[in-house]
Design a protein around this motif. Structure first.
Motif, PDB file in Angstrom:
ATOM      1  N   ARG A  43       0.838  -1.212   0.000  1.00 33.70           N
ATOM      2  CA  ARG A  43       0.000   0.000   0.000  1.00 33.70           C
ATOM      3  C   ARG A  43       0.865   1.252   0.000  1.00 33.70           C
ATOM      4  N   TYR A  96     -11.478  -6.851   5.039  1.00 32.45           N
ATOM      5  CA  TYR A  96     -10.602  -6.128   5.962  1.00 32.45           C
ATOM      6  C   TYR A  96     -11.430  -5.645   7.137  1.00 32.45           C
ATOM      7  N   ASN A  97     -10.785  -5.541   8.296  1.00 30.68           N
ATOM      8  CA  ASN A  97     -11.468  -5.082   9.514  1.00 30.68           C
ATOM      9  C   ASN A  97     -12.747  -5.867   9.787  1.00 30.68           C
ATOM     10  N   VAL A 129     -14.487  -3.821   5.228  1.00 34.36           N
ATOM     11  CA  VAL A 129     -14.436  -3.608   3.781  1.00 34.36           C
ATOM     12  C   VAL A 129     -14.316  -4.954   3.102  1.00 34.36           C
ATOM     13  N   ALA A 157     -12.821  -6.320   0.092  1.00 40.63           N
ATOM     14  CA  ALA A 157     -11.913  -5.885  -0.970  1.00 40.63           C
ATOM     15  C   ALA A 157     -11.901  -6.852  -2.135  1.00 40.63           C
ATOM     16  N   PRO A 202     -10.595   0.083 -12.027  1.00 41.56           N
ATOM     17  CA  PRO A 202     -10.456   1.394 -11.392  1.00 41.56           C
ATOM     18  C   PRO A 202      -9.785   1.290 -10.028  1.00 41.56           C
ATOM     19  N   SER A 203      -9.393   2.434  -9.553  1.00 39.60           N
ATOM     20  CA  SER A 203      -8.755   2.473  -8.249  1.00 39.60           C
ATOM     21  C   SER A 203      -9.694   1.948  -7.170  1.00 39.60           C
ATOM     22  N   GLY A 204      -9.210   1.147  -6.281  1.00 40.30           N
ATOM     23  CA  GLY A 204     -10.023   0.599  -5.201  1.00 40.30           C
ATOM     24  C   GLY A 204     -10.811  -0.625  -5.610  1.00 40.30           C
ATOM     25  N   SER A 205     -10.557  -1.149  -6.797  1.00 43.25           N
ATOM     26  CA  SER A 205     -11.352  -2.287  -7.252  1.00 43.25           C
ATOM     27  C   SER A 205     -10.834  -3.621  -6.707  1.00 43.25           C
ATOM     28  N   GLY A 206      -9.718  -3.586  -6.035  1.00 42.28           N
ATOM     29  CA  GLY A 206      -9.238  -4.818  -5.388  1.00 42.28           C
ATOM     30  C   GLY A 206      -8.098  -5.499  -6.110  1.00 42.28           C
ATOM     31  N   LYS A 207      -7.445  -4.805  -7.000  1.00 45.64           N
ATOM     32  CA  LYS A 207      -6.350  -5.422  -7.761  1.00 45.64           C
ATOM     33  C   LYS A 207      -5.203  -5.829  -6.838  1.00 45.64           C
ATOM     34  N   THR A 208      -4.770  -4.874  -6.037  1.00 48.23           N
ATOM     35  CA  THR A 208      -3.642  -5.158  -5.143  1.00 48.23           C
ATOM     36  C   THR A 208      -3.994  -6.278  -4.173  1.00 48.23           C
ATOM     37  N   THR A 209      -5.217  -6.230  -3.670  1.00 44.15           N
ATOM     38  CA  THR A 209      -5.653  -7.260  -2.733  1.00 44.15           C
ATOM     39  C   THR A 209      -5.578  -8.633  -3.375  1.00 44.15           C
ATOM     40  N   GLU A 239       1.561  -2.419 -10.148  1.00 49.66           N
ATOM     41  CA  GLU A 239       1.742  -1.121 -10.811  1.00 49.66           C
ATOM     42  C   GLU A 239       3.214  -0.843 -11.114  1.00 49.66           C
ATOM     43  N   HIS A 278      -3.276   0.141 -14.388  1.00 48.13           N
ATOM     44  CA  HIS A 278      -4.348   0.757 -15.171  1.00 48.13           C
ATOM     45  C   HIS A 278      -3.752   1.605 -16.282  1.00 48.13           C
TER      46      HIS A 278
END
Ligand SMILES: Nc1ncnc2c1ncn2[C@@H]1O[C@H](COP(=O)(O)OP(=O)(O)OP(=O)(O)O)[C@@H](O)[C@H]1O
Ligand SMILES: [Mg+2]
Lengths: 380, 226, 334
Positions: free
Chosen positions: A380, B11-12, B19, B21, B40-47, B168, B200
């Motif tokens: 992150r 998460y949490n 959330v 994710a 898009p950002s926040g769509s869960g790619k990193t997760t 990324e 992206h």
């Protein structure tokens, strides 16, 4: 095993580099840590050296000392008793001893006057050998200036000083004045053939108990003090002072442990990030803990070594200048001498236990906490 | 090679700020292919990427690597798996400052305890391959952006892991460097490695080096273009 | 008497160990109730991570107790001058009823903590941590031991009395004293018998160990034999080996050999003996779990390694004993 060793090497390497990178933070920690070790080590070495010194002196004294008691108080002992004691089996030698205290009104100090036990001193009337504290108390301008003292009867007596004691075992000789038997008797106005007490040497130390029993039968009014009694008293005296120091220092150690825990848990952002990276690229929690233990180990080792070495120098080269008043007592004549270097395994183990163990205990939980960082946090 | 079955990540968990994710994800990643996760950002790619790379355990569902289930493993074994199967290139590269380039590259191998000279040579050869051979002993912070990224790739390759994971990777790079990165990816693929990355950046998912594009939204997969 | 630096250090170690173990006990209770490796929940993950902490703490307690064991014996030896009749550690420990129990408790903690760490290492090689419950059930048994040792130590130091005449090694380890304690039983064993016993049990251990290594059976028996050998070896040390070290037929003390006067010879004797025993017990401890699915691949090899290490340590011990007897000026057997 080979892997294990190599892994440890990588961890140690990385740790050393990390310590160097955070030089300022770690230097502060090591300095404070070293000071704690230094204080404790000085106190312990000092009292151990005194204890050792006392032991050395005692080793030369007779196994048993016999004192005459009259109504429970110490009295001069007649020379005729010597014969009685010499007759007991197992007794190697018996010698009457002459010694006494003298209050010097010139400077308010107490001297110990004594007739030397062994004849090798060969003191002539009018001669004296002095402990090194006396010249100081009297402000002697040169080493062998004559000593003038006023005897009980009010006579002024002059002693020529043959020599002053060498420094070894100065603890018990600082206030000592050795004079010949004839001078002693006339100075204190003593009749011939009485002694302060009698020293008995014994062939086999295990027989002391039996010999004392037998002697009690011949001399019902006497008090018998064995060398081990005296030794015990000394040990207790020194132990007690050292213990007091340690108890005081405990507060310091506690404060230090809290400080260390604080340091260890307050990871800088930089450090936390590093641990995160390591975990993400394949270091296990165990690897990070091991690395942090290396860090703690290196810091402890450095501080322990530095503290101990400086304490050693402080105690044995600078006569523990910082602690003398607390540990030696408050005598007017102040022994000022080089202590014979003496340390042992028990001291080092104890020192280790009261400094490194609290440090380690205080940092383990913070270390573990840092090491369990989520490996995905660097994403992150 | 890697498959995810009905995987979700919360998460949490159980707290008011819970959330989701990633939700009910089923995905197959083939060996020796280049896959890009996009959305898009926040769509869960990193997760999703960190679950693939065993950096996080899914809350529910199962992850298989080479047929073995890895999602229920204790962290320790996930770590062991991670260092042998995956090499990582992070968005911010995450190299350790104050440490030389080559030592940074060697770090992932340290817990395995290889022979020092052997490891150093291995690291040097990785760096040379990426054109950083001359800079091996420089502190990492002296490198330029593109060089830093190549150092990060060298680090990801040190354990000869069959899968390269990149989050990324080109976000901070200009067009030329992005091209260069894609070339490296192509080379790795030709050596038989599997590559999974998020992006992206259209330059990436339109590139000819990419075999599969997985589109995501709100923690779900909304399409797979092969 | 308690205001002495080594005593304060010992009490500190006990206090820290007790605190650590109390926490570990509390954690063990929670773990036994809620451990579920299949769950991907945060709570499970946190519990899993806490087991790392427990392992680290156990390592700490083990090392601290080892230090404390040494310190305890050293200190007893030094304090001997404070007590009438005491000439070495034995006299100090005999000053009241708590001296020797504390020593035994410390020994026990050291062995138990080592055992636990061996189990822990094995557990961590199984991908489903199959022994976790066993491990933490054991923690619950170890907690009272550590607390009891701490209490016993405190009682001992608080009740040290200067004017009590204690019996020391000269009487304690002499065959013909009236109040025959364990020590005198051990030293009253005729030297020849003790040596024969030592040789016989050594041979038995070697034999069983070889069987266990080659045919992979009898490992439990080996562990038991290792424990027996430990006791026999201690007896032999008191009965014959230390007289050889002191070169004095009636000096039997098992502590004086640790002193500088005897070149710290005791360590050369005790370290391999303790290591050998710990490894033997560890092998026995692991044996029941060798069929656990996730350990089946690694555990048998690990057990054999332990057996081999144990045998090697015992061999070193044996050589040291032989060397002692060979170079000693004392002749016990004409
Ligand atoms: N540790 C966390 N705690 C709470 N919420 C989180 C955490 N990590 C991610 N999230 C949330 O999960 C969701 C998905 O995050 P993720 O990082 O996977 O998105 P992304 O697709 O990679 O976005 P971007 O393109 O911006 O990198 C986001 O809503 C984010 O806020
Ligand atoms: Mg992202």
């Amino acid at each position: 095993m080979k892997h294990w060793l190599r892994r440890q090497r990588y961890l140690a390497d990385f740790t050393l580099a990390a310590l160097a990178r955070r030089r300022v933070k770690n230097t502060g920690l090591i300095v404070i840590y070293s000071i704690i070790v230094f204080v404790l080590a000085s106190a312990m070495m000092f009292s151990a050296a005194l204890r050792h010194e006392a032991g050395t002196v005692l080793a030369k004294s007779p196994e048993l000392i016999v004192q005459q008691l009259v109504m429970g108080r110490h009295e001069m002992i007649p020379g005729s008793e010597i014969e009685k004691l010499a007759g007991i089996r197992g007794v190697a030698a018996v010698k009457g001893r002459l010694w006494g205290y003298f209050y010097d009104s010139v400077n308010g100090a107490n001297y110990t006057f004594m007739v030397p036990d062994d004849d090798s001193y060969d003191l002539q009337p009018g001669e004296a050998i002095l402990g090194e504290g006396i010249g100081k108390a009297r402000d002697f301008t040169w080493d062998t200036a004559p000593l003038f003292v006023t005897s009980l009867a009010g006579k002024m007596v002059k002693f020529t000083v043959r020599e002053t004691f060498a420094d070894d075992s100065a603890l018990l000789t600082a206030d000592l004045v050795l004079i010949s038997e004839a001078d002693f008797r006339s100075f204190f106005d003593l009749p011939p053939d009485v002694y302060t007490d009698i020293g008995v040497s014994i062939r086999n130390e295990r027989e002391i108990g039996t010999i004392v029993q037998k002697a009690q039968l011949v001399m019902p009014n006497a008090r018998f003090v064995t060398r081990s009694d005296i030794e015990r008293t000394y040990q207790r005296l020194f132990d007690w002072r050292e213990g007091l120091m340690t108890a005081l220092a405990a507060a310091g150690v506690l404060a230090f442990a809290i400080f260390a825990a604080e340091k260890a848990s307050g990871l800088s952002a930089e450090e936390a990030r590093e641990i995160g990276i390591l975990k993400a690229i394949g270091w296990d929690t165990g690897d990070v803990i091991a690395m942090k233990l290396w860090e703690g180990g290196l810091i402890s080792f450095g501080a322990f070594l530095a503290g101990t070495v400086f304490a050693y120098i402080h105690v044995f080269s600078f006569q523990a200048g910082l602690f003398e008043p607390i540990l030696k007592g408050w005598a007017v004549i102040y022994p000022d001498f080089a202590l014979a270097p003496y340390i042992d395994g028990l001291q080092l183990a104890t020192l280790f236990a009261i400094t490194v163990i609290p440090y380690t205990a205080a940092t383990l939980v913070p270390i573990w906490r840092a090491a369990t960082a989520d490996p995905d946090q660097v994403m992150r | 090679m890697i498959s995810l079955k009905n995987v979700s990540k919360l998460y949490n968990e159980g707290r008011p700020n819970e959330v989701c994710a990633a939700q009910d994800i089923d995905l197959e990643l083939a060996r020796n292919k280049v896959t890009v996760l996009t959305g898009p950002s926040g769509s869960g790619k990193t997760t999703l990427l960190s679950m693939i790379g065993c950096l996080t355990r899914p809350t529910t569902g199962r992850v298989f690597v080479d047929g073995a289930m890895v999602s229920g493993l204790p962290e320790k074994f996930q770590t062991e798996l991670r260092r042998t199967k995956f090499g990582f290139v992070f968005q911010r590269f995450n190299l350790i400052r104050g440490v030389s380039v080559i030592e940074n590259v060697m770090l992932p191998a340290a817990p395995l305890g290889p022979e020092y000279h052997e490891l150093r040579e291995r690291a040097q050869s990785r760096l040379e391959r990426l054109g950083l051979g001359a800079k091996a002993d420089m502190p990492i912070e002296f490198l330029s952006g593109g060089e830093t990224q190549r150092a990060a790739i060298a680090r990801a390759l040190i354990n000869d892991a069959p899968v390269l994971i990149a989050d990324e990777p080109t976000a901070n790079l200009d067009t030329v460097l992005t091209e260069r990165f894609l070339e490296i990816v192509g080379e790795l693929q030709s050596e038989g490695k599997t590559v999974v990355m998020t992006s992206h950046d259209p330059r990436i998912w339109q590139s000819s080096h990419v075999n599969t594009v997985v589109r995501m939204q709100d923690g779900r997969i909304i399409g797979v273009d092969a | 008497m308690i205001f002495q630096t080594p005593i304060l250090a010992l009490l500190l170690i006990s206090a820290l160990s007790s605190v650590v173990m109390l926490w570990a006990g509390w954690f063990a209770l929670r773990l036994l109730l809620r451990w579920d490796l299949a769950s991907g929940s945060r709570a499970q993950l946190e519990m899993e991570r806490a087991t790392d902490l427990v392992s680290t703490l156990f390592g700490f307690v083990m090392l601290a107790q080892l230090l404390s064991l040494l310190l305890y014996v050293f200190n007893a030896d030094r304090m001997a001058t404070l007590f009438v009749g005491a000439m070495c550690a034995v006299g100090t420990l005999n000053n009241n009823d708590w001296g020797f129990p504390t020593l035994y408790a410390k020994l026990a903690i050291f062995f138990v903590a080592t055992m636990w760490l061996i189990l822990d290492r094995a557990d961590r090689t199984g991908h489903d941590y199959p022994l976790t419950r066993v491990k933490f059930a054991l923690v619950l048994l170890i907690v009272p031991l550590v607390l009891a040792a701490g209490a016993s130590e405190l009682t001992y130091f608080l009740n040290l009395q200067a004017d009590v005449i204690t019996s020391c090694c000269s009487t304690e380890f002499t065959a013909d004293t009236e109040d025959a304690g364990l020590g005198s039983d051990m030293s009253s064993l005729a030297p020849a018998t003790a040596l024969w016993l030592l040789a016989a049990s050594g041979a038995a251990v070697a034999l069983i160990g070889a069987v266990s290594l080659i045919w992979k059976r009898g490992t439990m028996l080996f562990a038991a034999a290792g424990a027996v050998f430990f006791v026999v070896a201690l007896t032999a040390i008191i009965s014959v080996i230390s007289p050889y070290v002191y070169e004095h037929p009636t000096h039997h003390c098992p502590f004086c050999i640790l002193k500088p006067e005897y070149n710290y010879f005791g360590y050369v004797l005790y370290v391999p003996l303790f290591l050998g025993t710990a490894f033997a017990l560890g092998a026995g401890l692991l044996q029941p779990f060798r069929k656990v699915e996730s350990l089946a691949a690694t555990l048998p090899a690990r057990i054999r390694k332990q057996v081999a290490l144990s045998l090697a340590s015992f061999v070193v011990f044996g050589l040291v004993v032989l060397w002692t007897i060979w170079q000693s000026q004392l002749i016990l057997f004409g």
